[in-house]
Scaffold this motif. Sequence first.
Motif, PDB file in Angstrom:
ATOM      1  N   GLU A  61       6.236   9.994  10.438  1.00 12.36           N
ATOM      2  CA  GLU A  61       6.462  11.414  10.943  1.00 12.36           C
ATOM      3  C   GLU A  61       5.775  12.500  10.229  1.00 12.36           C
ATOM      4  O   GLU A  61       5.896  13.553  10.484  1.00 12.36           O
ATOM      5  CB  GLU A  61       8.123  11.729  11.142  1.00 12.36           C
ATOM      6  N   LEU A  62       5.611  11.976   9.108  1.00 15.63           N
ATOM      7  CA  LEU A  62       5.092  13.131   7.961  1.00 15.63           C
ATOM      8  C   LEU A  62       3.816  13.323   7.923  1.00 15.63           C
ATOM      9  O   LEU A  62       2.990  12.613   8.317  1.00 15.63           O
ATOM     10  CB  LEU A  62       5.585  12.704   6.376  1.00 15.63           C
ATOM     11  N   ILE A  63       3.427  14.537   7.309  1.00 14.67           N
ATOM     12  CA  ILE A  63       2.114  14.813   6.952  1.00 14.67           C
ATOM     13  C   ILE A  63       1.353  14.306   5.583  1.00 14.67           C
ATOM     14  O   ILE A  63       2.110  14.373   4.726  1.00 14.67           O
ATOM     15  CB  ILE A  63       1.904  16.548   6.907  1.00 14.67           C
ATOM     16  N   GLN A  64       0.454  13.492   5.912  1.00 10.98           N
ATOM     17  CA  GLN A  64      -0.372  12.947   4.920  1.00 10.98           C
ATOM     18  C   GLN A  64      -1.038  13.889   3.983  1.00 10.98           C
ATOM     19  O   GLN A  64      -1.651  14.923   4.496  1.00 10.98           O
ATOM     20  CB  GLN A  64      -0.976  11.648   5.254  1.00 10.98           C
ATOM     21  N   THR A  65      -1.034  13.823   2.571  1.00  9.37           N
ATOM     22  CA  THR A  65      -1.938  14.424   1.911  1.00  9.37           C
ATOM     23  C   THR A  65      -2.546  13.556   0.445  1.00  9.37           C
ATOM     24  O   THR A  65      -2.486  12.561   0.520  1.00  9.37           O
ATOM     25  CB  THR A  65      -1.250  15.407   1.314  1.00  9.37           C
ATOM     26  N   ASN A  66      -3.374  14.290  -0.099  1.00  9.76           N
ATOM     27  CA  ASN A  66      -4.030  13.749  -1.279  1.00  9.76           C
ATOM     28  C   ASN A  66      -3.989  14.394  -2.290  1.00  9.76           C
ATOM     29  O   ASN A  66      -4.330  15.523  -2.517  1.00  9.76           O
ATOM     30  CB  ASN A  66      -5.718  13.405  -0.696  1.00  9.76           C
ATOM     31  N   VAL A  67      -3.356  13.841  -3.528  1.00  9.54           N
ATOM     32  CA  VAL A  67      -2.934  14.592  -4.806  1.00  9.54           C
ATOM     33  C   VAL A  67      -3.021  13.354  -5.803  1.00  9.54           C
ATOM     34  O   VAL A  67      -3.398  12.274  -5.751  1.00  9.54           O
ATOM     35  CB  VAL A  67      -1.509  15.002  -4.525  1.00  9.54           C
ATOM     36  N   VAL A  68      -3.191  14.092  -6.820  1.00  8.31           N
ATOM     37  CA  VAL A  68      -2.965  13.070  -8.124  1.00  8.31           C
ATOM     38  C   VAL A  68      -1.838  12.556  -8.541  1.00  8.31           C
ATOM     39  O   VAL A  68      -0.907  13.262  -7.998  1.00  8.31           O
ATOM     40  CB  VAL A  68      -3.908  13.819  -9.359  1.00  8.31           C
ATOM     41  N   SER A  69      -1.691  11.685  -9.260  1.00  9.82           N
ATOM     42  CA  SER A  69      -0.456  10.967  -9.465  1.00  9.82           C
ATOM     43  C   SER A  69       0.508  11.925 -10.137  1.00  9.82           C
ATOM     44  O   SER A  69       1.617  11.736 -10.030  1.00  9.82           O
ATOM     45  CB  SER A  69      -0.664   9.727 -10.296  1.00  9.82           C
ATOM     46  N   ASP A  70       0.155  12.673 -10.985  1.00  5.81           N
ATOM     47  CA  ASP A  70       1.106  13.593 -11.865  1.00  5.81           C
ATOM     48  C   ASP A  70       1.579  14.608 -11.083  1.00  5.81           C
ATOM     49  O   ASP A  70       2.576  15.625 -11.374  1.00  5.81           O
ATOM     50  CB  ASP A  70       0.558  14.097 -13.218  1.00  5.81           C
ATOM     51  N   LYS A  92       0.910  -1.377   0.122  1.00  6.51           N
ATOM     52  CA  LYS A  92       0.040   0.096  -0.016  1.00  6.51           C
ATOM     53  C   LYS A  92       0.943   1.219   0.044  1.00  6.51           C
ATOM     54  O   LYS A  92       1.947   1.372   0.714  1.00  6.51           O
ATOM     55  CB  LYS A  92      -0.862  -0.084   1.382  1.00  6.51           C
ATOM     56  N   LYS A  93       0.446   2.222  -0.813  1.00  2.30           N
ATOM     57  CA  LYS A  93       1.396   3.346  -0.999  1.00  2.30           C
ATOM     58  C   LYS A  93       0.465   4.585  -0.352  1.00  2.30           C
ATOM     59  O   LYS A  93      -0.823   4.887  -0.625  1.00  2.30           O
ATOM     60  CB  LYS A  93       1.855   3.791  -2.341  1.00  2.30           C
ATOM     61  N   ASN A  94       1.360   5.552   0.492  1.00  4.23           N
ATOM     62  CA  ASN A  94       0.552   6.644   1.105  1.00  4.23           C
ATOM     63  C   ASN A  94       1.486   7.902   0.318  1.00  4.23           C
ATOM     64  O   ASN A  94       2.536   7.893  -0.009  1.00  4.23           O
ATOM     65  CB  ASN A  94       0.798   6.571   2.573  1.00  4.23           C
ATOM     66  N   VAL A  95       0.641   8.836   0.330  1.00  8.56           N
ATOM     67  CA  VAL A  95       1.258  10.308   0.068  1.00  8.56           C
ATOM     68  C   VAL A  95       1.370  11.262   1.262  1.00  8.56           C
ATOM     69  O   VAL A  95       0.758  11.481   1.777  1.00  8.56           O
ATOM     70  CB  VAL A  95       0.246  10.791  -1.159  1.00  8.56           C
ATOM     71  N   TYR A  96       2.700  11.947   1.066  1.00  6.80           N
ATOM     72  CA  TYR A  96       3.033  12.960   1.907  1.00  6.80           C
ATOM     73  C   TYR A  96       3.709  14.142   1.601  1.00  6.80           C
ATOM     74  O   TYR A  96       3.872  14.051   0.473  1.00  6.80           O
ATOM     75  CB  TYR A  96       4.187  11.988   3.038  1.00  6.80           C
ATOM     76  N   LYS A  97       3.720  15.285   2.286  1.00  5.91           N
ATOM     77  CA  LYS A  97       4.201  16.388   2.078  1.00  5.91           C
ATOM     78  C   LYS A  97       5.451  16.570   3.052  1.00  5.91           C
ATOM     79  O   LYS A  97       4.967  16.438   4.409  1.00  5.91           O
ATOM     80  CB  LYS A  97       3.243  17.576   2.215  1.00  5.91           C
ATOM     81  N   ALA A  98       6.633  16.935   2.425  1.00  5.53           N
ATOM     82  CA  ALA A  98       7.735  17.157   3.298  1.00  5.53           C
ATOM     83  C   ALA A  98       8.823  18.045   2.622  1.00  5.53           C
ATOM     84  O   ALA A  98       8.658  17.638   1.362  1.00  5.53           O
ATOM     85  CB  ALA A  98       8.179  16.059   3.812  1.00  5.53           C
ATOM     86  N   PHE A  99       9.387  18.952   2.987  1.00  7.73           N
ATOM     87  CA  PHE A  99      10.377  19.570   2.559  1.00  7.73           C
ATOM     88  C   PHE A  99      10.095  20.410   1.230  1.00  7.73           C
ATOM     89  O   PHE A  99      10.808  20.390   0.057  1.00  7.73           O
ATOM     90  CB  PHE A  99      11.715  18.779   1.980  1.00  7.73           C
ATOM     91  N   GLY A 100       8.967  20.677   1.067  1.00  2.00           N
ATOM     92  CA  GLY A 100       8.246  21.245  -0.024  1.00  2.00           C
ATOM     93  C   GLY A 100       7.897  20.333  -1.269  1.00  2.00           C
ATOM     94  O   GLY A 100       7.731  20.921  -2.426  1.00  2.00           O
ATOM     95  N   THR A 158       6.196  16.489  -2.577  1.00  2.00           N
ATOM     96  CA  THR A 158       4.982  15.392  -2.524  1.00  2.00           C
ATOM     97  C   THR A 158       5.727  14.110  -2.870  1.00  2.00           C
ATOM     98  O   THR A 158       6.387  13.834  -3.564  1.00  2.00           O
ATOM     99  CB  THR A 158       3.982  15.811  -3.699  1.00  2.00           C
ATOM    100  N   ILE A 159       5.547  13.359  -1.826  1.00  2.64           N
ATOM    101  CA  ILE A 159       6.240  11.923  -1.795  1.00  2.64           C
ATOM    102  C   ILE A 159       5.141  10.857  -1.696  1.00  2.64           C
ATOM    103  O   ILE A 159       4.243  10.739  -0.756  1.00  2.64           O
ATOM    104  CB  ILE A 159       7.207  11.757  -0.461  1.00  2.64           C
TER     105      ILE A 159
END
Length: 310
Positions: free
Chosen positions: A25-34, A6-14, A16-17
Amino acid sequence: MINTFKKNVYKAFGLTILSEIPLLELIQTNVVSDEIDIVIERADLSRLWLQHASSDEDFVIKKDWVMFRMPETAIFLVQNGRRILVSPMNVAHENEIRLYILGTCMGAILLQRKILPLHGSAIAINGKAYAIVGDSGAGKSTLASAFLTRGFQLLSDDVIPVTLDNENIPIIKPSYPQQKLWLESLNHFGMESNKYQPLFVRETKYAVPVHSQFATEALPLAGIFELVKGDKEEIELQPIQNLKRFYKLYYHTYRNFFIEGSGLMEWHFNTCSKIINKIDFYQLRRPTTRFTAHDLTELILNTIKVEGKV
């Protein structure tokens, strides 16, 4: 071959991961794949390591390509500023794997993306960012924590990402809401160690979440304070001038031994040349015989005020 997780999306260091390794430790977010900047995946890197590394090497560094091995933890490969592959060892602890992903791997990623990673903590003070840099054990995170007790916010701890805007103003983007503090520092701040997770097994350094005091917006870098240990009883503050600023920025670049092998010496010099005249730069020498974080905080705030920054 890469397994399916399972893959999760995070924001850090400016950035999207997208990661199949949970990065708690990171903040989760929801973004599209591109909109993904970095992908983190598991892979078997054992054969690749044998192909590229000699028996006495822990790091292999090439242009847009860094591979390293941490005994009893994992082999890591960082590619093109966009990809981190992790090959965990059977005895590895997930907390330690995450430490290397968010530390050494992220330092390599930032350099490959031509983002300057400084080794230290960054604090938000009245709409501007101030970086505290120094050797490991100098007290950077402890000093940053003292600022938090005064109501200021943390931008980054350990790895500070610095970019330049269109006018070559240095900008710090937030990393993630966590500090790393030694047991001694927790005790000084009246914090109970049993409330926090040790970073390593059998080590007295702890992960301290700071969600309520985390700055979420990028801020201009207004000053750098180099924290060093001194042999005098008094705190000493000295400005760092001229060419010494180049040396200090190189010295305090996170994992600076990546720079030359990655072919980034010219970029690093040019980036530093655009930064050094746009910020204040000081050295803070502190005694080791007493706890000085609160005194240092007061001195920095007074120095900034004198310079018209507060």
